[in-house]
Write an enzyme that holds these catalytic residues in place. Structure first.
Site, PDB file in Angstrom:
ATOM      1  N   SER A  66       0.820  -1.213   0.000  1.00 12.65           N
ATOM      2  CA  SER A  66       0.000   0.000   0.000  1.00 12.65           C
ATOM      3  C   SER A  66       0.851   1.259   0.000  1.00 12.65           C
ATOM      4  CB  SER A  66      -0.937   0.004   1.217  1.00 12.65           C
ATOM      5  OG  SER A  66      -0.203  -0.158   2.412  1.00 12.65           O
ATOM      6  N   ASN A 153      -1.889  -2.578  12.997  1.00 11.37           N
ATOM      7  CA  ASN A 153      -3.354  -2.472  12.962  1.00 11.37           C
ATOM      8  C   ASN A 153      -3.860  -1.249  13.726  1.00 11.37           C
ATOM      9  OD1 ASN A 153      -3.134  -4.802  11.544  1.00 11.37           O
ATOM     10  ND2 ASN A 153      -3.993  -6.144  13.115  1.00 11.37           N
ATOM     11  N   THR A 198     -41.511  26.483  -8.353  1.00  7.04           N
ATOM     12  CA  THR A 198     -41.782  25.096  -7.969  1.00  7.04           C
ATOM     13  C   THR A 198     -42.039  24.398  -9.299  1.00  7.04           C
ATOM     14  OG1 THR A 198     -44.149  25.455  -7.726  1.00  7.04           O
ATOM     15  CG2 THR A 198     -42.829  25.743  -5.739  1.00  7.04           C
ATOM     16  N   HIS A 199     -41.611  23.154  -9.389  1.00  9.20           N
ATOM     17  CA  HIS A 199     -41.707  22.408 -10.661  1.00  9.20           C
ATOM     18  C   HIS A 199     -40.985  23.138 -11.802  1.00  9.20           C
ATOM     19  CE1 HIS A 199     -45.003  20.141  -8.651  1.00  9.20           C
ATOM     20  NE2 HIS A 199     -45.304  21.341  -8.180  1.00  9.20           N
ATOM     21  N   SER A 320     -15.675  27.681 -26.574  1.00  8.43           N
ATOM     22  CA  SER A 320     -15.752  26.531 -27.453  1.00  8.43           C
ATOM     23  C   SER A 320     -14.737  26.731 -28.567  1.00  8.43           C
ATOM     24  CB  SER A 320     -17.161  26.436 -28.035  1.00  8.43           C
ATOM     25  OG  SER A 320     -17.138  25.701 -29.236  1.00  8.43           O
ATOM     26  N   LYS A 326     -19.612  31.089 -27.454  1.00 14.81           N
ATOM     27  CA  LYS A 326     -19.896  30.309 -26.247  1.00 14.81           C
ATOM     28  C   LYS A 326     -19.076  30.718 -25.025  1.00 14.81           C
ATOM     29  CE  LYS A 326     -21.831  26.688 -25.947  1.00 14.81           C
ATOM     30  NZ  LYS A 326     -22.109  25.401 -26.527  1.00 14.81           N
ATOM     31  N   ASN A 328     -18.959  28.621 -21.618  1.00 17.31           N
ATOM     32  CA  ASN A 328     -19.519  27.440 -20.967  1.00 17.31           C
ATOM     33  C   ASN A 328     -19.242  27.441 -19.469  1.00 17.31           C
ATOM     34  OD1 ASN A 328     -20.416  26.419 -23.434  1.00 17.31           O
ATOM     35  ND2 ASN A 328     -18.440  25.430 -23.824  1.00 17.31           N
ATOM     36  N   GLU A 333     -20.503  22.723 -14.023  1.00 11.63           N
ATOM     37  CA  GLU A 333     -20.820  21.435 -14.667  1.00 11.63           C
ATOM     38  C   GLU A 333     -19.952  20.309 -14.106  1.00 11.63           C
ATOM     39  OE1 GLU A 333     -21.914  21.711 -19.180  1.00 11.63           O
ATOM     40  OE2 GLU A 333     -20.408  23.222 -18.755  1.00 11.63           O
ATOM     41  N   TYR A 360      -9.230  -6.769  12.554  1.00 13.14           N
ATOM     42  CA  TYR A 360      -8.635  -6.240  11.330  1.00 13.14           C
ATOM     43  C   TYR A 360      -8.599  -7.304  10.237  1.00 13.14           C
ATOM     44  CZ  TYR A 360      -5.332  -4.421   7.937  1.00 13.14           C
ATOM     45  OH  TYR A 360      -4.754  -4.008   6.770  1.00 13.14           O
ATOM     46  N   GLN A 365      -7.215  -2.358   3.928  1.00 11.50           N
ATOM     47  CA  GLN A 365      -6.219  -1.572   3.197  1.00 11.50           C
ATOM     48  C   GLN A 365      -6.881  -0.815   2.038  1.00 11.50           C
ATOM     49  OE1 GLN A 365      -2.109  -2.985   2.838  1.00 11.50           O
ATOM     50  NE2 GLN A 365      -2.439  -3.044   0.637  1.00 11.50           N
ATOM     51  N   LYS A 368      -8.298   3.315   1.851  1.00 12.30           N
ATOM     52  CA  LYS A 368      -7.573   4.575   1.707  1.00 12.30           C
ATOM     53  C   LYS A 368      -7.869   5.313   0.412  1.00 12.30           C
ATOM     54  CE  LYS A 368      -4.386   2.541   4.732  1.00 12.30           C
ATOM     55  NZ  LYS A 368      -5.355   1.420   4.795  1.00 12.30           N
TER      56      LYS A 368
HETATM   57  N1  ARG Z   1      -1.064  -1.499   5.051  1.00  6.06           N
HETATM   58  C1  ARG Z   1      -2.022  -1.959   5.996  1.00  6.06           C
HETATM   59  C2  ARG Z   1      -3.361  -1.235   5.790  1.00  6.06           C
HETATM   60  O1  ARG Z   1      -3.394  -0.328   5.061  1.00  6.06           O
HETATM   61  C3  ARG Z   1      -1.527  -1.705   7.385  1.00  6.06           C
HETATM   62  C4  ARG Z   1      -2.010  -2.685   8.394  1.00  6.06           C
HETATM   63  C5  ARG Z   1      -1.505  -4.006   8.059  1.00  6.06           C
HETATM   64  N2  ARG Z   1      -1.659  -4.962   9.090  1.00  6.06           N
HETATM   65  C6  ARG Z   1      -1.467  -6.259   8.870  1.00  6.06           C
HETATM   66  N3  ARG Z   1      -1.567  -7.035   9.859  1.00  6.06           N
HETATM   67  N4  ARG Z   1      -1.197  -6.708   7.672  1.00  6.06           N
HETATM   68  O2  ARG Z   1      -4.362  -1.586   6.338  1.00  6.06           O
END
Ligand code: ARG
Length: 503
Positions: A66, A153, A198-199, A320, A326, A328, A333, A360, A365, A368
């Site tokens: 990660s 964790n 309204t509407h 444009s 134009k 825009n 948007e 956990y 992971q 994120k």
């Molecule tokens: N990279 C892991 C995550 O984003 C960190 C925690 C990992 N813990 C484990 N026991 N593998 O969640």
């Protein structure tokens, strides 16, 4: 528009994949081949290789890593580690010298990361192990003591919360700036009359200021929701260790105070596993983006030649390449479209959490990237809106002309008749007949003659025209929350006072 602390284009610098094949992405061609040709040496960089007899395949290393995205937590990770080390020292688990050495080492790691010279390693999987490994390079074996009494964790759960707390504060600041700009805009337009719809059909006259204050109220509730969620983000998982707590005599109140957490997660299993605070944030973000999409839609409609109600500054528009006339409304948007993306991230996070057993799981992971994207999308949209929305320029003449066209004072005529003793349903009928005549003659109610109006009801007196003007219609709605200019002025004043609660 000034960029804020968040960095949407998270730079992924200096990534070392530590394998003969230097591709950081799992390549389809060598997919799941388990010939160990691209193995990562377990005695080398990995920090958990002790019980393994076979090295990790380089594809698996890259697939499970990660660090490509969680390096965004580096500053918060180090802040958490410094607090953890300090606490270990205060509890007599590490010596003062050890703590000092570790903290100095961590500060050096942070400097290396911030200057861009840090070498991130895929083999070290994530930000936590990259930082810890470099710490040990710098300070020697004592660096290996940092992880006493904690786990990745509780570490990662802490990092997300520290990071999201900061981003939430940044977003709240942008929201307050936007709302304050809207109050200023509303104040200038308590007497600028436009049709209320309204509407999407002309309904009754309102002031442009009153309409802008409706936007203010939506954003106000969004801000309240984020402030409320911040309390639940700001609870500390650290000390839960892997799932059950730790055998060391830690004091979680010390780390919580050092890190500015207002509470401590009360159950170690829950603390390392749940991401409901992130889901709650994304849910709030979705509601907020839904509001921004509604404002966007109105601006887009109002900027069309058919409405011609408002202009926004050129810097929020593009032209444009083929149609020279134009202008825009690209920014509204795009924000309207970006709402879809944030809704999608909410679904991703809900689906990610659904059915996960305690505690956990590696699934987490995946929390994120959706959260990063949600924060970046929301922050970008608010940056644009905080500058754009308060700088809308209404076209008062076009708004007035549109209000005149739609028989917007028909309800005022009905109310006038009711005050003169006509039952509302009968009054409704009378006014319907008057409107039909207006349509046939191609004129507004206020353009009909007294005689023309009186043929529909004896209750109509020659003072009726006072009630058919747009100004009279606005002024008559003179109660809290109504569109009368003095009520809108009052709402601006109370809005400013309410906004102070967020400062
Ligand atoms: N990279 C892991 C995550 O984003 C960190 C925690 C990992 N813990 C484990 N026991 N593998 O969640």
């Amino acid at each position: 528009m000034n960029a804020t602390s968040s960095n949407p284009s998270n730079p992924k610098q200096n990534i070392d994949v530590s394998s003969p094949d230097s591709s950081t992405k799992p390549a389809a061609s060598d997919g799941y081949k388990n010939d160990n040709k691209h193995a990562v040496d377990p005695q080398g960089q990995q920090m958990w290789g002790g019980r393994f007899s076979e090295a990790t395949d380089s594809f698996v290393a890259a697939f499970t890593a990660s660090v490509g995205f969680d390096q965004r937590f580096a500053r918060h990770d180090i802040e958490g580690s410094i607090a953890h080390a300090t606490m270990l020292g205060e509890c007599g688990i590490l010596s003062n010298d050890e703590v000092t050495t570790i903290i100095q080492g961590l500060q050096q790691v942070l400097r290396e990361i911030e200057s861009g010279e840090f070498n991130w390693s895929i083999a070290l999987e994530d930000v936590h192990m990259n930082v810890e490994s470099r710490l040990t390079d710098i300070v020697g074996a004592v660096g290996k003591k940092l992880h006493t009494g904690r786990s990745r964790n509780d570490q990662v759960a802490t990092d997300i919360r520290l990071w999201l707390r900061e981003e939430t504060d940044n977003i709240i600041e942008l929201l307050v700036r936007l709302q304050s700009g809207l109050l200023d805009l509303a104040e200038q337009h308590t007497d600028t009359i436009m049709p209320g719809f309204t509407h999407l059909q002309t309904a009754q006259p309102v002031s442009f200021g009153h309409h802008v204050l409706a936007w203010f109220e939506m954003l106000y509730r969004d801000t309240e929701r984020l402030i409320d969620t911040r309390r639940r983000i700001n609870q500390m998982p650290l000390g839960s260790a892997a799932l059950a707590g730790t055998t060391f005599p830690i004091d979680r109140t010390i780390t919580a105070a050092l890190l500015g957490f207002e509470g401590i997660c009360q159950n170690s299993l829950d603390a390392v596993s749940d991401r409901d605070f992130a889901i709650e944030f994304t849910s709030n973000a979705s509601i907020l983006m839904m509001h921004l999409s509604r404002m966007s839609e109105e601006i887009i409609l109002w900027m069309s030649a058919q409405f011609n109600f408002v202009q926004i500054p050129d810097r929020f528009c593009t032209g444009s390449s083929i149609m020279p006339q134009k202008k825009n409304p690209d920014v509204p948007e795009l924000v309207r479209g970006k709402a879809a993306r944030v809704f999608g991230q909410l679904m991703t996070l809900l689906s990610l959490m659904k059915s996960q057993p305690l505690a956990y799981n590696k699934d987490n992971q995946e929390d994120k990237e959706p959260l990063f994207d949600c924060v970046d999308t929301l922050t970008g949209s608010l940056l644009a809106f905080a500058d754009m929305l308060p700088n809308i320029v209404p076209n008062a003449d076009a708004m007035r002309a549109a209000t005149m066209k739609g028989y917007a004072t028909a309800t005022d005529l009905a109310d006038y008749l009711v005050r003169r003793g006509v039952a509302f349903r009968d009054a409704h009928e009378v006014v319907g007949n008057a409107v039909a005549l207006g349509i046939a003659e191609g004129v507004d109610l206020s353009d009909l003659s007294f005689e023309q109006l009186q043929q529909f009801s004896d209750a109509i007196g020659d003072d009726v025209f006072d009630y058919l003007t747009l100004e009279g219609s606005l002024a008559a709605r003179d109660h809290l929350g109504g569109t009368a200019p003095n009520q809108v002025k009052q709402a601006v004043i109370s809005g400013r006072a309410r906004l102070k609660a967020f400062a």
